[in-house]
Scaffold this active site. Structure first.
Site: not given
Ligand code: NAD
Length: 258
Positions: A153, A157
């Site tokens: 991860y 990133k």
């Molecule tokens: P999540 O795990 O809630 O997933 C959101 C959606 O992504 C889901 O509906 C899932 O079906 C879809 N998804 C998964 N794999 C996929 C693929 N290969 N193609 C298309 N869709 C796909 O994610 P989130 O927490 O909303 O995170 C969104 C972004 O923010 C990501 O890039 C994540 O790395 C980043 N992020 C999240 C956090 C956190 O704490 N949630 C922190 C830092 C960064």
């Protein structure tokens, strides 16, 4: 100041739930036309029911043919793409590096950075022809600090930050702006999963890992996804017209990750 993006054509990947879903709502309320993807058929079906006005298509961002078909679908439905939000990203394993399967590593990289590359390469020609465009790539605080037990991860990133910076330099002359957003731990289901996986790997309680997560920022907060969505909206408006090549942290002043 009210931020509006009336008539702007916005594509968001992975918007059926989580941060992408909140972004969808914020952009929609601000007047955007939307075309979104996800891999979860149930989430997509729910969206179709709730929002008949937005374009919805299944697409795994790690699969080139699916990304190409998705972008073609968005272009056919909206006539162009003004804003691309590369939101899709998966957490991957919470394991010591020696226990990470190469296939798991490859999958995290293929989704988290490969997906952004696949989307950009397909969307950029239209933006170049239009002489304008905004690309927003989701990175993470794990793209700025080392994050033990999360090598795939964190590597993905950090790659997003380098990719975005390079894309900004390459596309600035064409009027296209590129920035990355680096959220700290976001309040929601995903972070509870991450905390619980880490707790299991380390053999400690959920409460202990949660407390450690909060202690990593000077403000001691989890991030409200609405703050991320509002920043993404700001970047898409004229208010952000000189902002490009930046890695924008929304993390309560994160000092380290553990
Ligand atoms: P999540 O795990 O809630 O997933 C959101 C959606 O992504 C889901 O509906 C899932 O079906 C879809 N998804 C998964 N794999 C996929 C693929 N290969 N193609 C298309 N869709 C796909 O994610 P989130 O927490 O909303 O995170 C969104 C972004 O923010 C990501 O890039 C994540 O790395 C980043 N992020 C999240 C956090 C956190 O704490 N949630 C922190 C830092 C960064």
């Amino acid at each position: 100041m009210e931020l509006r993006v009336d008539g702007k054509r916005v594509v968001i990947t992975a918007a059926a739930s989580g941060i992408g879903r909140v972004m969808l709502d914020v952009y929609r309320d601000a007047g955007a036309k939307l075309f979104i993807s996800d891999i979860d058929p149930k989430g997509l079906e729910d969206l179709r029911g709730s929002y008949p006005d937005i374009g919805v298509m299944a697409c795994d961002v790690a699969v080139t043919e699916q990304v190409d078909a998705f972008v073609d679908g968005a272009l056919a439905a909206m006539g162009g793409i003004d804003v691309l939000v590369n939101n899709a990203g998966i957490a991957g394993p919470a394991l010591p590096v020696e226990d990470v399967e190469p296939e798991e590593f490859d999958r995290v990289l293929a989704v988290n950075i490969g997906g952004q590359f696949r989307m950009a390469r397909k969307v950029v020609p239209g933006m170049k022809a239009a002489g304008a465009g905004v690309i927003i790539n989701l990175s993470s605080a794990a793209g700025k600090f080392g994050f033990p037990l999360r090598t795939p991860y964190s590597a993905s990133k950090w790659a997003v930050v380098g990719f975005s910076k390079t894309l900004a330099a390459e596309l600035g002359p064409f009027g296209i702006r590129v920035n990355s957003i680096l959220p700290g731990p976001v309040d929601g289901e995903r972070i509870r999963r991450v905390i619980s996986d880490k707790a299991e790997t380390r053999g400690v309680s959920f409460a202990q890992v949660e407390e450690e997560f909060l202690a990593t920022s000077s403000m001691g907060v989890m991030i409200d996804p609405l703050d991320l969505a509002r920043l993404a909206l700001y970047l898409a408006t004229d208010a952000g017209k000189a902002i490009s090549g930046q890695s924008l942290s929304v993390d309560g002043d994160t000092r380290y990750l553990r």
